[in-house]
Design a protein around this motif. Sequence first.
Motif, PDB file in Angstrom:
ATOM      1  N   ASN A  49       0.837  -1.211   0.000  1.00 24.99           N
ATOM      2  CA  ASN A  49       0.000   0.000   0.000  1.00 24.99           C
ATOM      3  C   ASN A  49       0.868   1.256   0.000  1.00 24.99           C
ATOM      4  N   ILE A  50       1.917   1.231   0.825  1.00 22.63           N
ATOM      5  CA  ILE A  50       2.783   2.417   0.925  1.00 22.63           C
ATOM      6  C   ILE A  50       3.633   2.563  -0.339  1.00 22.63           C
ATOM      7  N   ALA A  51       4.107   1.432  -0.876  1.00 23.19           N
ATOM      8  CA  ALA A  51       4.913   1.475  -2.109  1.00 23.19           C
ATOM      9  C   ALA A  51       4.094   2.133  -3.225  1.00 23.19           C
ATOM     10  N   GLU A  52       2.808   1.804  -3.268  1.00 23.20           N
ATOM     11  CA  GLU A  52       1.910   2.385  -4.269  1.00 23.20           C
ATOM     12  C   GLU A  52       1.780   3.890  -4.018  1.00 23.20           C
ATOM     13  N   HIS A  53       1.551   4.233  -2.759  1.00 23.85           N
ATOM     14  CA  HIS A  53       1.388   5.642  -2.376  1.00 23.85           C
ATOM     15  C   HIS A  53       2.642   6.452  -2.739  1.00 23.85           C
ATOM     16  N   LEU A  54       3.824   5.831  -2.548  1.00 21.59           N
ATOM     17  CA  LEU A  54       5.086   6.541  -2.806  1.00 21.59           C
ATOM     18  C   LEU A  54       5.558   6.385  -4.257  1.00 21.59           C
ATOM     19  N   SER A  55       4.777   5.641  -5.061  1.00 26.71           N
ATOM     20  CA  SER A  55       5.142   5.344  -6.460  1.00 26.71           C
ATOM     21  C   SER A  55       6.561   4.781  -6.547  1.00 26.71           C
ATOM     22  N   LEU A  56       6.905   3.835  -5.654  1.00 23.80           N
ATOM     23  CA  LEU A  56       8.248   3.234  -5.709  1.00 23.80           C
ATOM     24  C   LEU A  56       8.403   2.425  -6.989  1.00 23.80           C
ATOM     25  N   ASP A  57       9.627   2.427  -7.527  1.00 29.41           N
ATOM     26  CA  ASP A  57       9.849   1.636  -8.740  1.00 29.41           C
ATOM     27  C   ASP A  57       9.819   0.136  -8.400  1.00 29.41           C
ATOM     28  N   GLN A  58       9.656  -0.700  -9.433  1.00 30.53           N
ATOM     29  CA  GLN A  58       9.459  -2.135  -9.206  1.00 30.53           C
ATOM     30  C   GLN A  58      10.653  -2.780  -8.487  1.00 30.53           C
ATOM     31  N   GLY A  59      11.886  -2.348  -8.859  1.00 34.79           N
ATOM     32  CA  GLY A  59      13.088  -2.944  -8.254  1.00 34.79           C
ATOM     33  C   GLY A  59      13.105  -2.728  -6.749  1.00 34.79           C
ATOM     34  N   THR A  60      12.780  -1.499  -6.320  1.00 34.84           N
ATOM     35  CA  THR A  60      12.784  -1.187  -4.880  1.00 34.84           C
ATOM     36  C   THR A  60      11.693  -1.989  -4.178  1.00 34.84           C
ATOM     37  N   VAL A  84       6.054  11.897  12.861  1.00 37.31           N
ATOM     38  CA  VAL A  84       4.962  11.125  12.248  1.00 37.31           C
ATOM     39  C   VAL A  84       3.637  11.870  12.386  1.00 37.31           C
ATOM     40  N   SER A  85       3.372  12.397  13.578  1.00 38.51           N
ATOM     41  CA  SER A  85       2.051  13.017  13.784  1.00 38.51           C
ATOM     42  C   SER A  85       1.939  14.308  12.973  1.00 38.51           C
ATOM     43  N   GLU A  86       3.057  15.007  12.776  1.00 35.35           N
ATOM     44  CA  GLU A  86       3.005  16.231  11.965  1.00 35.35           C
ATOM     45  C   GLU A  86       2.656  15.899  10.509  1.00 35.35           C
ATOM     46  N   LEU A  87       3.298  14.844   9.996  1.00 35.93           N
ATOM     47  CA  LEU A  87       2.995  14.431   8.614  1.00 35.93           C
ATOM     48  C   LEU A  87       1.531  13.990   8.507  1.00 35.93           C
ATOM     49  N   TYR A  94       4.700   4.741   8.069  1.00 35.28           N
ATOM     50  CA  TYR A  94       5.246   3.941   6.957  1.00 35.28           C
ATOM     51  C   TYR A  94       5.910   4.830   5.909  1.00 35.28           C
ATOM     52  N   ILE A  95       5.260   5.949   5.592  1.00 37.98           N
ATOM     53  CA  ILE A  95       5.803   6.830   4.553  1.00 37.98           C
ATOM     54  C   ILE A  95       7.199   7.311   4.960  1.00 37.98           C
ATOM     55  N   ILE A  96       7.332   7.749   6.209  1.00 40.19           N
ATOM     56  CA  ILE A  96       8.633   8.237   6.683  1.00 40.19           C
ATOM     57  C   ILE A  96       9.676   7.116   6.643  1.00 40.19           C
ATOM     58  N   SER A  97       9.313   5.931   7.181  1.00 38.83           N
ATOM     59  CA  SER A  97      10.296   4.846   7.282  1.00 38.83           C
ATOM     60  C   SER A  97      10.682   4.294   5.918  1.00 38.83           C
ATOM     61  N   VAL A  98       9.663   3.988   5.114  1.00 39.85           N
ATOM     62  CA  VAL A  98       9.971   3.348   3.831  1.00 39.85           C
ATOM     63  C   VAL A  98      10.775   4.313   2.961  1.00 39.85           C
ATOM     64  N   ASN A  99      10.406   5.593   3.008  1.00 39.48           N
ATOM     65  CA  ASN A  99      11.151   6.594   2.238  1.00 39.48           C
ATOM     66  C   ASN A  99      12.626   6.611   2.606  1.00 39.48           C
ATOM     67  N   ARG A 100      12.912   6.574   3.930  1.00 34.83           N
ATOM     68  CA  ARG A 100      14.318   6.612   4.380  1.00 34.83           C
ATOM     69  C   ARG A 100      15.075   5.390   3.879  1.00 34.83           C
ATOM     70  N   VAL A 101      14.440   4.210   3.991  1.00 39.52           N
ATOM     71  CA  VAL A 101      15.131   2.976   3.595  1.00 39.52           C
ATOM     72  C   VAL A 101      15.286   2.945   2.068  1.00 39.52           C
ATOM     73  N   ALA A 102      14.231   3.317   1.356  1.00 38.05           N
ATOM     74  CA  ALA A 102      14.289   3.299  -0.115  1.00 38.05           C
ATOM     75  C   ALA A 102      15.376   4.255  -0.606  1.00 38.05           C
ATOM     76  N   GLU A 103      15.477   5.407   0.058  1.00 37.55           N
ATOM     77  CA  GLU A 103      16.488   6.393  -0.328  1.00 37.55           C
ATOM     78  C   GLU A 103      17.903   5.840  -0.083  1.00 37.55           C
ATOM     79  N   ALA A 104      18.079   5.144   1.069  1.00 37.99           N
ATOM     80  CA  ALA A 104      19.398   4.547   1.379  1.00 37.99           C
ATOM     81  C   ALA A 104      19.739   3.491   0.321  1.00 37.99           C
ATOM     82  N   CYS A 105      18.743   2.701  -0.084  1.00 33.96           N
ATOM     83  CA  CYS A 105      18.982   1.680  -1.122  1.00 33.96           C
ATOM     84  C   CYS A 105      19.373   2.348  -2.437  1.00 33.96           C
ATOM     85  N   ARG A 106      18.654   3.428  -2.767  1.00 31.81           N
ATOM     86  CA  ARG A 106      18.956   4.136  -4.022  1.00 31.81           C
ATOM     87  C   ARG A 106      20.377   4.680  -3.994  1.00 31.81           C
TER      88      ARG A 106
END
Length: 428
Positions: free
Chosen positions: A18-29, A395-398, A411-423
């Motif tokens: 659900n979050i990957a969809e929301h963040l439009s993550l690419d398929q590899g990530t 989290v509550s501010e977002l 989820y948005i905050i966490s997944v974004n940080r990890v996805a960015e580190a992977c990138r």
Amino acid sequence: MKSDSYNAFRMAQQQFDNIAEHLSLDQGTRDLLRAPMREYHVSIPVKMDNGKVEVFKGFRCQHNDALGPGKGGIRFHPLETIDTVRALSMWMTWKCSVVDIPLGGSKGGVVCDPHHLSTSEQEKICRGYIRQLADAVGPVRDVPAPDVMTNGQHMLWMMDEYETIRGAKYPGVITGKPVGLGGSLGRTEATGFGVVFTLREALKELNISPDKTRASVQGFGNVAQYAVQLYHQLGGRVTCVSCWDQAESKSFSFRKKDGINLGELRGITDRFGGISREKAAELGYEILPGDDWLEQDVEILIPAALENQITAESVLKIKSSVKIIAEAANGPTTPEADNVLKERGIFVIPDFLANAGGVTCSYFEQVQNNMNYYWERDEVISKLDLKMTSAFLGVSELARKNNLFMRDAAYIISVNRVAEACRQRGWS
Ligand code: NAD
């Protein structure tokens, strides 16, 4: 562990998708992050006290280590499954990320029931587990910790085995060790206290004074007891707790409408968080069916036992008085139940934020191990408060700005940080 009623790994993947969809993550990530990067399955032969050899199955899953070495507990449970461990390793990645500590996500488990094992049999399982995984774990690779039905003594045996294999001292190989042998002051209470630091902030946000609130708690183990302790210090009143009764193979709730007495209940609780029903009845507690903790007329619910407890069916039993659910346990709420909570406007502090105090303090333990210099308890607790509060506020501010459910914002905050580190590492 109701692992067959809802597969925890499917649930973790569904939440991630659900979050990957929301963040439009690419398929590899997406492919990289929706399953562990590495998994180990081990068989641990143990010569039991009766002279016969029994083989115990163990697992270690390393979900992602883009932000730093893997981190995550080891559970001893008769119903442990690889899928539960997979899910928990994934949640560890998001947990370390949401509190912004430089660690990745891992988890381990052994299929066993310490209730039926002698001390020496448990020691052999711990040493056998580490012997099998000595090359997979380590201070800069993957750092285990205690979890359900494991404690500082188990961690010490594992550290000792690792050090024997390596022929040198490695206090940072494992956290949750006893104080004086590489452990940190404050670690025992860190998860429960962390839950209440986030609960305190949620109450502030909703403009509710803690002393006007009552709470009902599922579980009465390590996390639950310290959460109750700090919540009582804030002025709140816990009116119901529950636990698993090993002899009866079912759970029970213990209610006192004027508020439970923590010290008194602790005094009649075994080391697995099981409360004596007989003694509780003598002390005036009402003994109710296990699921009744969820049906209480309270403002706050704290599930602090196991996953899959608030389901599409049980969520309907939650009373209209409930304003906040602080998820102390990992994965206590299914996605279907989440939808109901969203519709009802109940403020959920998601598991990987609410219970991140344990891993945050484990990180502090590692830092102290690396320095070989140990902080006072007050210093640990105030650093923990700072980390938990700032993660909650982020989290509550977002969530507030974008009208998001707290779990989605976390989820948005966490997944974004990890996805960015992977990138940035060129992994995706
Ligand atoms: P614990 O083993 O000390 O206590 C578990 C408690 O839950 C016991 O009181 C047990 O009787 C009760 N319980 C088990 N099944 C139950 C059921 N079906 N109904 C009612 N009660 C039941 O475990 P803990 O360390 O307190 O962990 C509790 C939860 O918190 C787990 O989900 C764990 O993964 C999570 N968690 C723990 C830590 C930590 O530092 N210990 C950190 C993060 C998350």
